[in-house]
Each structure stands twice: as structure tokens, then as C-alpha cells.
Design a protein around this motif. Structure first.
Motif, mmCIF file in Angstrom:
data_model
loop_
_atom_site.group_PDB
_atom_site.id
_atom_site.type_symbol
_atom_site.label_atom_id
_atom_site.label_comp_id
_atom_site.label_asym_id
_atom_site.label_seq_id
_atom_site.Cartn_x
_atom_site.Cartn_y
_atom_site.Cartn_z
ATOM 1 N N ASN A 44 -4.652 -0.126 -8.312
ATOM 2 C CA ASN A 44 -4.038 1.050 -8.913
ATOM 3 C C ASN A 44 -4.882 1.570 -10.071
ATOM 4 O O ASN A 44 -5.125 2.772 -10.194
ATOM 5 C CB ASN A 44 -2.639 0.704 -9.460
ATOM 6 C CG ASN A 44 -1.650 0.415 -8.369
ATOM 7 O OD1 ASN A 44 -1.867 0.769 -7.220
ATOM 8 N ND2 ASN A 44 -0.562 -0.244 -8.710
ATOM 9 N N THR A 48 -6.695 5.156 -10.221
ATOM 10 C CA THR A 48 -6.285 6.054 -11.286
ATOM 11 C C THR A 48 -7.504 6.585 -12.026
ATOM 12 O O THR A 48 -7.592 7.773 -12.324
ATOM 13 C CB THR A 48 -5.349 5.320 -12.267
ATOM 14 O OG1 THR A 48 -4.193 4.899 -11.585
ATOM 15 C CG2 THR A 48 -4.939 6.227 -13.407
ATOM 16 N N MET A 57 0.830 5.783 -14.819
ATOM 17 C CA MET A 57 1.305 4.912 -13.753
ATOM 18 C C MET A 57 2.432 4.027 -14.258
ATOM 19 O O MET A 57 2.343 3.440 -15.338
ATOM 20 C CB MET A 57 0.145 4.044 -13.248
ATOM 21 C CG MET A 57 0.548 2.984 -12.237
ATOM 22 S SD MET A 57 1.051 3.667 -10.645
ATOM 23 C CE MET A 57 -0.545 4.141 -9.996
ATOM 24 N N SER A 61 4.175 0.292 -9.834
ATOM 25 C CA SER A 61 3.210 0.909 -8.907
ATOM 26 C C SER A 61 3.881 1.770 -7.840
ATOM 27 O O SER A 61 3.317 1.994 -6.773
ATOM 28 C CB SER A 61 2.342 -0.163 -8.230
ATOM 29 O OG SER A 61 1.615 -0.885 -9.191
ATOM 30 N N ALA A 64 3.923 7.612 -10.320
ATOM 31 C CA ALA A 64 2.892 8.025 -11.262
ATOM 32 C C ALA A 64 3.094 9.506 -11.548
ATOM 33 O O ALA A 64 3.463 10.267 -10.653
ATOM 34 C CB ALA A 64 1.492 7.768 -10.706
ATOM 35 N N TRP A 75 4.074 11.440 -8.289
ATOM 36 C CA TRP A 75 3.819 10.755 -7.017
ATOM 37 C C TRP A 75 4.897 9.709 -6.820
ATOM 38 O O TRP A 75 5.220 8.954 -7.743
ATOM 39 C CB TRP A 75 2.448 10.078 -7.043
ATOM 40 C CG TRP A 75 2.280 9.000 -6.015
ATOM 41 C CD1 TRP A 75 2.117 9.165 -4.671
ATOM 42 C CD2 TRP A 75 2.281 7.584 -6.238
ATOM 43 N NE1 TRP A 75 2.003 7.941 -4.051
ATOM 44 C CE2 TRP A 75 2.103 6.966 -4.987
ATOM 45 C CE3 TRP A 75 2.417 6.795 -7.378
ATOM 46 C CZ2 TRP A 75 2.053 5.578 -4.844
ATOM 47 C CZ3 TRP A 75 2.369 5.407 -7.246
ATOM 48 C CH2 TRP A 75 2.192 4.823 -5.991
ATOM 49 N N ARG A 77 5.900 6.618 -4.188
ATOM 50 C CA ARG A 77 5.478 5.789 -3.060
ATOM 51 C C ARG A 77 6.689 5.393 -2.231
ATOM 52 O O ARG A 77 7.625 4.780 -2.738
ATOM 53 C CB ARG A 77 4.746 4.535 -3.554
ATOM 54 C CG ARG A 77 4.122 3.728 -2.426
ATOM 55 C CD ARG A 77 3.346 2.542 -2.974
ATOM 56 N NE ARG A 77 4.055 1.297 -2.723
ATOM 57 C CZ ARG A 77 3.558 0.099 -2.993
ATOM 58 N NH1 ARG A 77 2.373 -0.027 -3.556
ATOM 59 N NH2 ARG A 77 4.249 -0.998 -2.732
ATOM 60 N N SER A 112 3.379 8.525 0.998
ATOM 61 C CA SER A 112 3.718 9.119 -0.288
ATOM 62 C C SER A 112 4.432 10.460 -0.156
ATOM 63 O O SER A 112 4.279 11.170 0.840
ATOM 64 C CB SER A 112 2.435 9.321 -1.112
ATOM 65 O OG SER A 112 1.833 8.080 -1.416
ATOM 66 N N VAL A 299 -2.964 4.330 -3.603
ATOM 67 C CA VAL A 299 -2.193 4.402 -4.855
ATOM 68 C C VAL A 299 -3.121 4.800 -5.996
ATOM 69 O O VAL A 299 -4.189 4.225 -6.141
ATOM 70 C CB VAL A 299 -1.550 3.027 -5.122
ATOM 71 C CG1 VAL A 299 -0.903 2.973 -6.492
ATOM 72 C CG2 VAL A 299 -0.560 2.668 -4.025
ATOM 73 N N PRO A 300 -2.751 5.835 -6.788
ATOM 74 C CA PRO A 300 -1.500 6.594 -6.786
ATOM 75 C C PRO A 300 -1.564 7.914 -6.032
ATOM 76 O O PRO A 300 -0.824 8.843 -6.351
ATOM 77 C CB PRO A 300 -1.276 6.840 -8.276
ATOM 78 C CG PRO A 300 -2.670 7.052 -8.803
ATOM 79 C CD PRO A 300 -3.553 6.128 -7.992
#
Length: 304
Positions: A44, A48, A57, A61, A64, A75, A77, A112, A299-300
Motif C-alpha cells: 500500500n 501510494t 490511506m 487498507s 483511501a 477509494w 476496496r 474497487s 491498492v489504493p
């Protein structure tokens, strides 16, 4: 169309290629390389840094956020567990290329969705799988947002991992949301065999009083522009809102496909069209300084 000198394009392409190599090196060392396997938390942090130093973030996780062009972009997940796209999903990639990027064990990705809050309006781009372990609802709760608070749904295409979250059993999950989807996508799916279009037909019927079908180039509520990105599916759509470009499924394995956009995933229904769209929007984002939000980016799931 924009005009850019050839030497400027070359410089920008080299810069983005370097970013992609950084992604591959940082995210995937340990997936067949000599260094130790990284935790998802470490991955992550790496992604990022590649995407934007403005991303905040969350510790779990799963969320974000960034502030971009006067709007809040979050975002979310949907997948509960870390996700790897299997190497077999990319049959056009040579073993030598896969080995050089240390992707033998798969390509880190995500399922996502993106929430955009602008001028008091909440807009959700795609809705994830709607699986028993999907995280969209829980993460909306963490943001103190209920499904009734979503004003608009913008759908990139009709695959199940993008519209699955629109339904809860046999009921609509976002009862107040106005739904926007491509007319081309809708018409194409309605012509598919019954078993292939069953989920799409059921979902669109449930939302029929809130469903709006747009043409490519239309400007939608929130000043969102719907853009032609056909190839992955017949009416696959990219959405631009300010400096944000929501790209849907242009990428299934960013560490591989950013460097080699000519490589398709097996999910792409029209490979030639998918390659054309992927190359076009990579160039478009570069030249216009856009932040990319992708439904299967690692991610992210932001990239710049």
C-alpha cells in the motif's frame, strides 16, 4: 484533439514507463524475486507513493481519500482479501516478460469503487461484486454514509464485479440513486444469450425508474463527461470529472499493462478495441495531468 511535439511525448512516455517499472519493482519484488515477500501494508505504501503524496490511506487498507480539483475522492476496496490476478489471465505476455517483472505468482490488483463528493452531492462509480464478503457496505458505514445517501451511480460497464453491489437479494441497494450507464453497453447486453445477461437484465429492470442511458460525449450530472472506451465490453465507459479519470477496467494488471498496453486480459471482449482504448487514455491522462482511478489497479487504486 491536442497537439504535442514529438520530443515532449517521448519524454512523457519515458517518465510514465519509469513509473510503471517502479510499480513493478516496488509492489512485486518477493513474488518470485530474491527479496522477502512484502506485506499488503508495505505494498500500500509503495503504490501510494507512486500514485500521489496527497492520498490518505486508512489503517485497514480498505479506504483511501484525496482532495482533488475541489472534490473529495474516496477509494473503497470491495474485496475482503488481497487480490492477485493470475498469470494465466494474460496469455499474450511471454514467460520472459513475466519473469523480468517477477509476476510469476500473479499481479496484485483490487476490486474497487470510487465515491466522489462534490457540491453536497455523493456520486458512486461502480458498486463491486455484491458478494457475501464484499466490503462496500461496511466501508460506506465507516464513512457514516448509508446507501440512501448516494445520489448518483455511474456504471463503467455491466460485468458482475461492477454492478453486483447494486442489488441486495432481489431489492435495489441504492433506492434514491439515479443510475447512469451507456446506451451502447445496455443494447449490447440485451442482445446476449439469456444466461449471460440474466444479472444485467434483473438489475436494470429493478432500477428502471431511475435508469438513464447516455451517449458517449454526454455531460452528466456533476459535470461528469462520459467517454468512449469500448473494447473491454461493447460500451465500456471512462468518466472524467475535473482532474479525475475513472477508467473502469482498462487495466487488470497495471504492473504489466502500463508498460505493455498491447497486452490484454482474457476478460477483454474486443482485444483490438481494448488496446486502442488503453493506449489512448494513458496518453490522454499524461497530457492533461489527470489522476487515474481504476477498478482493478493495485491498492489504493489511484495512479498518476
Amino acid at each position: 484533439m491536442w497537439v504535442v511535439r514529438k520530443n515532449e511525448i517521448a519524454v512523457k512516455n519515458r517518465k510514465w514507463s519509469c513509473v510503471a517499472v517502479m510499480m513493478a519493482t516496488l509492489l512485486f519484488v518477493g513474488c518470485g524475486g530474491q527479496s522477502k515477500q512484502k506485506t499488503e501494508s508495505e505494498m500500500n505504501t509503495d503504490s501510494t507513493n507512486v500514485a500521489s503524496d496527497q492520498i490518505q490511506m486508512q489503517k485497514d487498507s480498505m479506504l483511501a481519500t484525496l482532495t482533488l480539483d475541489g472534490m473529495k475522492v474516496t477509494w473503497i476496496r470491495d474485496n475482503a482479501q488481497a487480490r492477485l490476478m493470475p498469470r494465466t489471465l494474460f496469455p499474450d505476455a511471454s514467460d520472459a516478460l513475466i519473469d523480468s517483472l517477477s509476476l510469476q505468482n500473479g499481479v496484485p490488483a483490487s476490486i474497487s469503487t470510487f465515491l466522489v463528493e462534490k457540491d453536497g452531492i455523493r456520486m458512486l462509480f461502480d458498486t463491486g461484486m455484491g458478494a457475501p464478503d464484499s466490503q462496500l457496505l461496511e466501508e460506506l458505514k465507516a464513512l457514516h454514509i448509508s446507501p440512501e445517501d448516494i445520489n448518483y451511480l455511474f456504471i463503467t460497464h455491466f460485468h458482475g464485479d461492477h454492478i453486483g453491489g447494486m442489488m441486495k437479494n432481489d431489492s435495489v441497494f441504492f433506492p434514491r440513486a439515479e443510475v447512469y450507464a451507456s446506451q451502447v453497453e445496455y443494447d449490447a447486453w440485451m442482445k446476449m444469450p439469456a444466461e449471460q445477461k440474466a444479472q444485467v437484465e434483473k438489475t436494470m429492470k429493478a432500477y428502471k425508474n431511475h435508469l438513464h442511458l447516455f451517449a458517449f460525449g454526454d455531460t452528466l450530472p456533476g459535470n461528469i463527461v462520459a467517454m468512449n472506451a469500448v473494447g473491454h465490453t461493447p460500451g465500456h465507459t471512462v468518466f472524467q470529472v475535473g482532474k479525475l479519470l475513472v477508467i473502469g477496467d482498462l487495466f487488470h494488471g497495471a504492473a504489466l499493462q502500463v508498460i505493455h498496453p498491447e497486452i490484454c486480459a482474457q476478460y477483454d471482449m474486443d482485444k483490438k478495441g481494448a488496446i486502442k482504448s488503453r493506449k489512448y487514455y494513458l496518453q490522454y491522462a499524461r497530457e492533461n495531468g489527470l489522476t487515474i482511478a481504476g477498478m482493478h489497479l493495485p491498492v489504493p487504486a489511484f495512479m498518476k
